[in-house]
Design a protein around this motif. Structure first.
Motif: not given
Length: 189
Positions: A116-121, A102-107, A64-69
């Motif tokens: 609830e869920v990790v949204i991967p790239a 875009r990046e601020v909004g998505v982050t 989960a860390f990798g998917k987010l970081a």
């Protein structure tokens, strides 16, 4: 041990960002040794973007860390270096503005639903990142003729267009995740 390598590569990419930024500021458009070092560091950081994901999948240590970081490290690298290029090289600011929004909004959206869920790239997000990194590396190479910068510019414009399209897609995905969570909580009552 192998489980920590992909995350360590992501962290390394985050460490490279301020170093590359300082090198570009020190170079101040002179295209000297500091610019070459910035180019090398950004190229290595770009390679770790691919390598950390590959190793995490191959060794089955996706976290989960990798998917987010990982996307955050990508954003920091691209936005930090691009901001320097806008200031130092005079690249037009508007692609940076599009990418930043875009990046601020998505982050923020990802963080809002992270419990609830990790949204991967997404695939589109990966294409955008590839276009961004390609444009940055092309802009960073010292001493190339102006036509090379023109190609880099159009690659950056393509990245901005893909950023808009994928930003809309992420907004829908985040909205749907938030809605599914709300419905799940309401149904559990």
């Amino acid at each position: 041990m192998t489980g920590t390598v992909p995350n360590a590569l992501t962290a390394l990419r985050l460490i490279v960002v301020p170093i590359a930024v300082v090198l570009l500021v020190v170079d101040d458009g002179a295209e000297g040794p500091a610019r070459w070092w910035a180019f090398v560091l950004v190229a290595l950081a770009a390679a770790t973007d691919w390598l950390d994901g590959y190793l995490a999948r191959r060794w089955e240590v996706v976290s989960a860390f990798g998917k987010l970081a990982d996307p955050i490290a990508d954003k920091a690298l691209v936005l930090g270096v691009l901001a320097c290029l806008v200031v130092v090289d005079g690249i037009p600011w508007w692609p940076l503005a599009i990418l930043l929004v875009r990046e601020v909004g998505v982050t923020i959206g990802r963080l809002a639903v992270a419990s609830e869920v990790v949204i991967p790239a997404s695939r589109g997000g990966k294409i955008k990142t590839t276009l961004q990194l390609t444009a940055l590396l092309m802009f960073l190479v010292p001493g190339f003729p102006s036509w090379f910068d023109t190609i880099a510019w159009w690659v950056l414009v393509a990245a901005a267009v893909v950023a808009i399209v994928t930003g809309i897609d992420y907004a829908r995905t985040i909205r749907d995740a938030a809605r599914a969570h709300r419905e799940g909580v309401a149904g559990a009552r």
